[in-house]
Structures are given as C-alpha cells and as structure tokens.
Design a protein around this motif. Structure first.
Motif, PDB file in Angstrom:
ATOM      1  N   THR A  49      31.567 -15.727  39.090  1.00  0.00           N
ATOM      2  CA  THR A  49      31.484 -17.079  38.559  1.00  0.00           C
ATOM      3  C   THR A  49      30.968 -17.034  37.130  1.00  0.00           C
ATOM      4  N   ALA A  50      31.291 -18.062  36.396  1.00  0.00           N
ATOM      5  CA  ALA A  50      30.786 -18.168  35.023  1.00  0.00           C
ATOM      6  C   ALA A  50      29.268 -18.164  35.040  1.00  0.00           C
ATOM      7  N   ASN A  51      28.682 -18.772  36.063  1.00  0.00           N
ATOM      8  CA  ASN A  51      27.226 -18.815  36.174  1.00  0.00           C
ATOM      9  C   ASN A  51      26.645 -17.418  36.381  1.00  0.00           C
ATOM     10  N   ASP A  52      27.281 -16.606  37.239  1.00  0.00           N
ATOM     11  CA  ASP A  52      26.819 -15.232  37.470  1.00  0.00           C
ATOM     12  C   ASP A  52      26.837 -14.421  36.176  1.00  0.00           C
ATOM     13  N   VAL A  53      27.924 -14.514  35.463  1.00  0.00           N
ATOM     14  CA  VAL A  53      28.068 -13.756  34.218  1.00  0.00           C
ATOM     15  C   VAL A  53      27.080 -14.283  33.175  1.00  0.00           C
ATOM     16  N   ASN A  54      26.943 -15.595  33.101  1.00  0.00           N
ATOM     17  CA  ASN A  54      26.019 -16.194  32.135  1.00  0.00           C
ATOM     18  C   ASN A  54      24.577 -15.786  32.426  1.00  0.00           C
ATOM     19  N   GLU A  55      24.186 -15.787  33.694  1.00  0.00           N
ATOM     20  CA  GLU A  55      22.830 -15.361  34.066  1.00  0.00           C
ATOM     21  C   GLU A  55      22.589 -13.908  33.677  1.00  0.00           C
ATOM     22  N   PHE A  56      23.567 -13.062  33.948  1.00  0.00           N
ATOM     23  CA  PHE A  56      23.427 -11.658  33.575  1.00  0.00           C
ATOM     24  C   PHE A  56      23.277 -11.525  32.061  1.00  0.00           C
ATOM     25  N   CYS A  57      24.121 -12.206  31.314  1.00  0.00           N
ATOM     26  CA  CYS A  57      24.054 -12.122  29.849  1.00  0.00           C
ATOM     27  C   CYS A  57      22.711 -12.630  29.330  1.00  0.00           C
ATOM     28  N   SER A  58      22.174 -13.651  29.940  1.00  0.00           N
ATOM     29  CA  SER A  58      20.879 -14.187  29.539  1.00  0.00           C
ATOM     30  C   SER A  58      19.762 -13.161  29.761  1.00  0.00           C
ATOM     31  N   VAL A  59      19.770 -12.526  30.930  1.00  0.00           N
ATOM     32  CA  VAL A  59      18.773 -11.497  31.232  1.00  0.00           C
ATOM     33  C   VAL A  59      18.960 -10.304  30.292  1.00  0.00           C
ATOM     34  N   LEU A  60      20.195  -9.939  30.021  1.00  0.00           N
ATOM     35  CA  LEU A  60      20.501  -8.849  29.098  1.00  0.00           C
ATOM     36  C   LEU A  60      19.931  -9.131  27.710  1.00  0.00           C
ATOM     37  N   MET A  61      20.158 -10.329  27.195  1.00  0.00           N
ATOM     38  CA  MET A  61      19.670 -10.680  25.858  1.00  0.00           C
ATOM     39  C   MET A  61      18.139 -10.749  25.822  1.00  0.00           C
ATOM     40  N   ASP A  62      17.530 -11.243  26.885  1.00  0.00           N
ATOM     41  CA  ASP A  62      16.062 -11.270  26.948  1.00  0.00           C
ATOM     42  C   ASP A  62      15.499  -9.856  26.910  1.00  0.00           C
ATOM     43  N   TYR A  63      16.104  -8.958  27.666  1.00  0.00           N
ATOM     44  CA  TYR A  63      15.633  -7.579  27.704  1.00  0.00           C
ATOM     45  C   TYR A  63      15.790  -6.909  26.333  1.00  0.00           C
ATOM     46  N   ILE A  64      16.955  -7.062  25.736  1.00  0.00           N
ATOM     47  CA  ILE A  64      17.221  -6.461  24.429  1.00  0.00           C
ATOM     48  C   ILE A  64      16.224  -6.994  23.397  1.00  0.00           C
ATOM     49  N   SER A  65      16.007  -8.299  23.399  1.00  0.00           N
ATOM     50  CA  SER A  65      15.090  -8.924  22.444  1.00  0.00           C
ATOM     51  C   SER A  65      13.662  -8.437  22.636  1.00  0.00           C
ATOM     52  N   ALA A  66      13.226  -8.334  23.880  1.00  0.00           N
ATOM     53  CA  ALA A  66      11.861  -7.878  24.141  1.00  0.00           C
ATOM     54  C   ALA A  66      11.631  -6.490  23.551  1.00  0.00           C
ATOM     55  N   GLY A  67      12.601  -5.618  23.720  1.00  0.00           N
ATOM     56  CA  GLY A  67      12.456  -4.276  23.149  1.00  0.00           C
ATOM     57  C   GLY A  67      12.288  -4.326  21.650  1.00  0.00           C
ATOM     58  N   HIS A  68      13.181  -5.016  20.985  1.00  0.00           N
ATOM     59  CA  HIS A  68      13.165  -5.033  19.526  1.00  0.00           C
ATOM     60  C   HIS A  68      11.972  -5.791  18.952  1.00  0.00           C
ATOM     61  N   PHE A  69      11.588  -6.889  19.595  1.00  0.00           N
ATOM     62  CA  PHE A  69      10.589  -7.756  18.974  1.00  0.00           C
ATOM     63  C   PHE A  69       9.194  -7.656  19.579  1.00  0.00           C
ATOM     64  N   GLU A  70       9.057  -7.015  20.727  1.00  0.00           N
ATOM     65  CA  GLU A  70       7.744  -6.945  21.360  1.00  0.00           C
ATOM     66  C   GLU A  70       7.257  -5.523  21.616  1.00  0.00           C
ATOM     67  N   VAL A  71       8.176  -4.613  21.924  1.00  0.00           N
ATOM     68  CA  VAL A  71       7.735  -3.353  22.509  1.00  0.00           C
ATOM     69  C   VAL A  71       7.846  -2.146  21.579  1.00  0.00           C
ATOM     70  N   TYR A  72       8.956  -1.979  20.896  1.00  0.00           N
ATOM     71  CA  TYR A  72       9.209  -0.720  20.189  1.00  0.00           C
ATOM     72  C   TYR A  72       8.113  -0.327  19.207  1.00  0.00           C
ATOM     73  N   GLU A  73       7.681  -1.229  18.390  1.00  0.00           N
ATOM     74  CA  GLU A  73       6.657  -0.882  17.400  1.00  0.00           C
ATOM     75  C   GLU A  73       5.338  -0.520  18.062  1.00  0.00           C
ATOM     76  N   MET A  74       5.066  -1.124  19.210  1.00  0.00           N
ATOM     77  CA  MET A  74       3.850  -0.789  19.941  1.00  0.00           C
ATOM     78  C   MET A  74       3.913   0.647  20.466  1.00  0.00           C
ATOM     79  N   LEU A  75       5.115   1.098  20.807  1.00  0.00           N
ATOM     80  CA  LEU A  75       5.274   2.400  21.438  1.00  0.00           C
ATOM     81  C   LEU A  75       5.157   3.566  20.464  1.00  0.00           C
TER      82      LEU A  75
END
Length: 157
Positions: A49-75
């Motif tokens: 469903t469009a909802n399934d794909v959209n939910e996955f993409c949302s989680v994907l973008m949240d994960y990618i963003s967290a790495g770049h903006f919250e985690v990498y420099e700390m590591l």
C-alpha cells in the motif's frame, strides 16, 4: 542485518543514550524494511500500500537524518585516528544517503503500477545499501568506544 544489529546492541548498548536511541531507530527501520520486503505480489494484483511504502520512507529518512545531524560528529572526535576515519567513511556514507534519498524521492508519495515493476529490485538494492551503511556506521561507533576505553584506562592508571 538483524543479526548484525543484535551484535551491535550487545557490544555497544547501554554505554550512550544517543547510541541506544539510534540503534533502536535502526531496528525500527529494519523491521519496516522486512515488513515491506515480505509483501509478495500475487499475480501482480497485490502491491504494497502507499501507506506501507510511505511509512517505510519516513522511518528511513528519520534514521538517515539522525545519523547526519545527531550522531556522527559525536562518534568521531578530531583526534588523528578519528580524522582519518572520517575521511575514509563519510564519503561512503554520503553515497548511501544519496541512494536512500533517491529511493525516497521515487516511492514516498505513491506506488504506481508502473513503479511496482521495479519495486522489488530497487528495495533489494536499498537493502544492500543499508547493510553497507550499517557496517560503516558500526566502524564509527567502534572508534568512539575504543577511544572511550582508552581514555578510561589512562584516567584510571
């Protein structure tokens, strides 16, 4: 990928609230990925469903963003080994980010019948990209823990 996640959680879990939260986000991403990958077309009639794909993409973008903006420099601190690691790993992570963004741009809004023809292959390709990304991120986490252990050894000596 799930096995490697469990190994990462057991190796590094509980040492940093930020890392624990990030690994939980990785777990959520992998669960959504597996759910989406598990949807098998039956005679071409059943699509995610469009909802399934959209939910996955949302989680994907949240994960990618967290790495770049919250985690990498700390590591990775600006010690010599950390700078070398950044130079080696960040360009490869950027490539995985680009692949994830392309997938998101292509599928986040809707999944047309025409797009569905390539969806399984592109999702599998994204799975390979994510696996490579997680391995790179684990190198960053390992560097942070190695540095923390070395600092604790020097401090307690």
């Amino acid at each position: 990928m799930l096995t490697k996640l469990e190994e990462a959680k057991s190796s590094w879990g509980g040492r940093s609230e930020t890392i624990d939260k990030w690994l939980l986000e990785r777990q959520s991403l992998l669960i959504k990925y597996c759910e989406l990958a598990g949807i098998k077309p039956a005679d071409g009639a059943t699509l995610p469903t469009a909802n399934d794909v959209n939910e996955f993409c949302s989680v994907l973008m949240d994960y990618i963003s967290a790495g770049h903006f919250e985690v990498y420099e700390m590591l990775v601190n600006d010690d010599e080994a950390g700078i070398r690691l950044k130079r080696a790993v960040y360009p490869e992570i950027a490539q995985t980010t680009d692949s994830a963004l392309r997938f998101n741009d292509h599928y986040a809004e809707a999944l047309s019948f025409e797009q569905a023809k390539n969806f399984d292959r592109e999702l599998a390709d994204l799975g390979n990209v994510l696996e490579a990304r997680f391995a790179l991120e684990d190198k960053l986490i390992q560097h942070m823990h190695r540095k923390t252990q070395n600092n604790n050894t020097v401090t307690s000596a």
